[in-house]
Design a protein around this motif. Structure first.
Motif, mmCIF file in Angstrom:
data_model
loop_
_atom_site.group_PDB
_atom_site.id
_atom_site.type_symbol
_atom_site.label_atom_id
_atom_site.label_comp_id
_atom_site.label_asym_id
_atom_site.label_seq_id
_atom_site.Cartn_x
_atom_site.Cartn_y
_atom_site.Cartn_z
ATOM 1 N N PHE A 252 0.853 -1.180 0.000
ATOM 2 C CA PHE A 252 0.000 0.000 0.000
ATOM 3 C C PHE A 252 0.888 1.229 0.000
ATOM 4 C CE2 PHE A 252 -4.381 -1.459 0.928
ATOM 5 C CZ PHE A 252 -4.123 -2.815 1.049
ATOM 6 N N HIS A 253 0.343 2.351 -0.431
ATOM 7 C CA HIS A 253 1.068 3.602 -0.253
ATOM 8 C C HIS A 253 0.124 4.678 0.258
ATOM 9 C CE1 HIS A 253 0.479 4.929 -4.778
ATOM 10 N NE2 HIS A 253 -0.633 5.001 -4.105
ATOM 11 N N GLN A 254 0.747 5.667 0.895
ATOM 12 C CA GLN A 254 -0.018 6.783 1.444
ATOM 13 C C GLN A 254 0.788 8.057 1.286
ATOM 14 O OE1 GLN A 254 -1.283 6.347 5.540
ATOM 15 N NE2 GLN A 254 -2.927 7.831 5.260
ATOM 16 N N ALA A 255 0.234 8.984 0.538
ATOM 17 C CA ALA A 255 0.852 10.292 0.364
ATOM 18 C C ALA A 255 0.303 11.242 1.423
ATOM 19 C CB ALA A 255 0.560 10.823 -1.037
ATOM 20 N N PRO A 256 1.049 12.289 1.757
ATOM 21 C CA PRO A 256 0.578 13.239 2.774
ATOM 22 C C PRO A 256 -0.805 13.785 2.435
ATOM 23 C CG PRO A 256 2.853 13.660 2.250
ATOM 24 C CD PRO A 256 2.383 12.633 1.264
ATOM 25 N N ARG B 21 -4.679 5.844 2.586
ATOM 26 C CA ARG B 21 -3.825 4.737 2.193
ATOM 27 C C ARG B 21 -4.508 3.967 1.047
ATOM 28 N NH1 ARG B 21 -0.989 1.288 6.888
ATOM 29 N NH2 ARG B 21 -0.561 3.456 7.434
ATOM 30 N N GLU B 22 -3.739 3.669 0.023
ATOM 31 C CA GLU B 22 -4.281 3.005 -1.171
ATOM 32 C C GLU B 22 -3.517 1.730 -1.473
ATOM 33 O OE1 GLU B 22 -5.695 6.813 -3.895
ATOM 34 O OE2 GLU B 22 -3.682 5.995 -4.149
ATOM 35 N N GLY B 23 -4.251 0.724 -1.919
ATOM 36 C CA GLY B 23 -3.615 -0.513 -2.337
ATOM 37 C C GLY B 23 -2.872 -0.344 -3.644
ATOM 38 N N VAL B 24 -1.669 -0.882 -3.713
ATOM 39 C CA VAL B 24 -0.823 -0.789 -4.898
ATOM 40 C C VAL B 24 -0.775 -2.125 -5.628
ATOM 41 C CG1 VAL B 24 1.523 -0.397 -5.724
ATOM 42 C CG2 VAL B 24 0.585 1.030 -3.890
ATOM 43 N N ALA B 25 -0.503 -3.192 -4.886
ATOM 44 C CA ALA B 25 -0.387 -4.518 -5.482
ATOM 45 C C ALA B 25 -0.621 -5.574 -4.419
ATOM 46 C CB ALA B 25 0.993 -4.709 -6.112
ATOM 47 N N CYS C 200 4.007 -2.544 3.726
ATOM 48 C CA CYS C 200 3.781 -3.960 3.491
ATOM 49 C C CYS C 200 2.610 -4.397 4.373
ATOM 50 C CB CYS C 200 5.067 -4.701 3.867
ATOM 51 S SG CYS C 200 4.964 -6.470 3.953
ATOM 52 N N ALA C 201 1.767 -5.294 3.865
ATOM 53 C CA ALA C 201 0.598 -5.736 4.623
ATOM 54 C C ALA C 201 0.420 -7.243 4.482
ATOM 55 C CB ALA C 201 -0.643 -5.016 4.139
ATOM 56 N N GLY C 202 -0.017 -7.876 5.574
ATOM 57 C CA GLY C 202 -0.242 -9.315 5.582
ATOM 58 C C GLY C 202 -1.710 -9.652 5.818
ATOM 59 N N GLY C 203 -2.219 -10.597 5.047
ATOM 60 C CA GLY C 203 -3.611 -10.990 5.175
ATOM 61 C C GLY C 203 -3.839 -11.981 6.313
ATOM 62 N N TYR C 204 -5.059 -12.483 6.405
ATOM 63 C CA TYR C 204 -5.450 -13.399 7.466
ATOM 64 C C TYR C 204 -6.333 -14.489 6.863
ATOM 65 C CZ TYR C 204 -9.447 -10.230 7.194
ATOM 66 O OH TYR C 204 -10.489 -9.463 6.745
ATOM 67 N N ALA D 296 -7.707 -2.197 2.257
ATOM 68 C CA ALA D 296 -6.958 -2.258 3.514
ATOM 69 C C ALA D 296 -7.623 -3.200 4.523
ATOM 70 C CB ALA D 296 -6.802 -0.866 4.103
ATOM 71 N N THR D 297 -8.928 -3.355 4.443
ATOM 72 C CA THR D 297 -9.660 -4.211 5.372
ATOM 73 C C THR D 297 -9.355 -5.691 5.169
ATOM 74 O OG1 THR D 297 -11.538 -4.112 3.868
ATOM 75 C CG2 THR D 297 -11.560 -2.609 5.747
#
Length: 123
Positions: free
Chosen positions: A37-41, A45-49, A95-99, A108-109
């Motif tokens: 994800f990325h987040q600009a000022p 936050r947006e998903g990238v890939a 970086c984000a990890g799923g469940y 993001a959820t």
């Protein structure tokens, strides 16, 4: 204790490349969807890939053809190869990890675990 640690950010000129890495620990990494994800000022936050446990991938339209997500399950490491970078790619990258049971998408959820982020600046 799950830990995701990003590295590889930095400053680069437009048209350049960077490779981000995310090292996972305390987590059955290979079983889950992983994402960037990325987040600009001042922005959300947006998903990238995203990449699922079977290797299937999805990308935001803004990065298709320029970014590639990959994973090395033996090293518990996630990567994001970023080419042809643009100033609008400037953001903090997470970086984000799923469940278990989560969808492998760019929402993001769909992720429970997050790294601290690495800054990417494109000028």
């Amino acid at each position: 204790h799950v830990q995701l640690v990003e590295s590889g950010g930095g400053s680069v000129q437009a048209g350049g490349s960077l490779r981000l890495s995310c090292a996972a620990s305390g987590y059955t990494y290979s079983s889950y969807c992983m994402g960037w994800f990325h987040q600009a000022p001042g922005k959300e936050r947006e998903g990238v890939a995203a990449i699922d446990s079977d290797g299937s991938t999805s990308y935001a339209d803004s990065v298709k053809g320029r970014f590639t997500i990959s994973r090395d399950n033996a090293k518990n490491t996630l990567y994001l190869q970023m080419n042809s970078l643009k100033p609008e790619d400037t953001a903090m990258y997470y970086c984000a990890g799923g469940y278990i049971g989560s969808r492998c998408d760019l929402a993001a959820t769909s992720y429970n675990y997050w790294g601290q982020g690495t800054q990417v600046t494109v000028s």
